[in-house]
Design an enzyme around this catalytic site. Structure first.
Site, PDB file in Angstrom:
ATOM      1  N   SER A 137     -13.107  -9.654  12.427  1.00 56.84           N
ATOM      2  CA  SER A 137     -12.291 -10.219  13.501  1.00 56.84           C
ATOM      3  C   SER A 137     -11.935  -9.124  14.480  1.00 56.84           C
ATOM      4  CB  SER A 137     -11.012 -10.842  12.939  1.00 56.84           C
ATOM      5  OG  SER A 137     -10.116 -11.204  13.988  1.00 56.84           O
ATOM      6  N   TYR A 154      -3.604 -10.855   7.691  1.00 53.91           N
ATOM      7  CA  TYR A 154      -4.950 -11.302   8.052  1.00 53.91           C
ATOM      8  C   TYR A 154      -5.810 -10.119   8.501  1.00 53.91           C
ATOM      9  CZ  TYR A 154      -8.583 -13.698  10.791  1.00 53.91           C
ATOM     10  OH  TYR A 154      -9.778 -14.128  11.320  1.00 53.91           O
TER      11      TYR A 154
END
Length: 259
Positions: free
Chosen positions: A149, A164
């Site tokens: 990401s 995350y």
């Protein structure tokens, strides 16, 4: 058994019932490779992905997999072996795309150990040990792509994403080290860091909160959200022989997000 495709390269793509996984599966199939897609909660979405690929003349099969339950990986490897033999008369896969996961942030003050452990099981431990379980099936000269990401890269630090982003960052580091460890078999390992992309992550957040789209799009160089095909094309490149000289890299595919 399809006797016409015994030499066809086959790629496994986890979490391909929608979004980036579906985009990657479609783009990989368009390049002549067979695809095995996995799904967990959305079997209908997986069948839609398979149907799109088959309608375009490609070959695809869907298998269930819960990436958060590593104890099921040996059974998945057995199921995959059976599908390879039945559908393609094959014993090996060319590539693995570890894409399955979930999005959404959680403020540090609200983070619980259970929530943190869920991030870990799905976003880091799952891809790591699925790769280990399927490694005997990956051919020499194959490719592994891990979806990380842009949240794990310098330049984008949004409140609420410490858990995350930590797992995605761990996946980037693991990818780099695996690129070294698997180089003896000429298996390439890279990660790809999508920016904001129109997917179902965050409980379909972009459909539920369309008012946030303009602000996020304004942070990209091209002034729009990414589409699954934008990222899928990069993943397809990374599993293809066109990227045979690329390994150990984290490639940002974000339209210049947060430049």
């Amino acid at each position: 058994m399809n006797e016409q495709t015994t030499d066809q390269k086959i790629v496994v793509i986890t979490g391909a019932s929608s979004g980036i996984g579906r985009g990657a599966a479609i783009e990989i199939a368009a390049r002549g490779m067979g695809v095995v897609i996995t799904y967990n909660a959305r079997p209908a979405g997986a069948e839609e992905t398979v149907a799109v690929i088959r309608d375009s003349g490609g070959t695809a099969v869907a298998l269930p997999l819960d990436i958060g339950r590593s104890e099921t990986f040996p059974d998945f490897a057995d199921a995959l072996t059976g599908v390879l033999r039945r559908e393609w008369n094959a014993e090996r896969i060319h590539g693995l795309v570890n894409n399955a996961g979930f999005g959404g942030g959680m403020a540090f003050e609200e983070m619980t150990e259970d929530a943190f452990d869920e991030y870990y099981r799905v976003l880091l431990r799952g891809p790591y040990f699925l790769t280990q379980a399927l490694l005997p099936l990956i051919e020499d000269g194959g490719a592994i792509v891990n979806t990380s990401s842009s949240a794990a890269r310098p330049g984008e630090t949004e409140p609420g994403y410490s858990g995350y982003a930590a797992m995605k960052g761990g996946l980037v580091v693991a990818s780099r080290f695996l690129a070294k460890e698997l180089s003896g078999r000429a298996i390439r390992v890279n990660s790809i860091a999508p920016g904001p992309t129109r997917t179902r992550l965050g409980d379909n957040a972009f459909e539920r909160f369309p008012q946030v789209i303009d602000g996020i799009a304004a942070k990209t160089a091209f002034g729009r959200l990414g589409e699954p095909a934008d990222v899928g094309k990069v993943i397809a490149f990374l599993v293809s022989d066109d990227s045979a000289w690329i390994t150990g890299q984290d490639i940002q595919a974000s339209g210049g997000y947060a430049l």
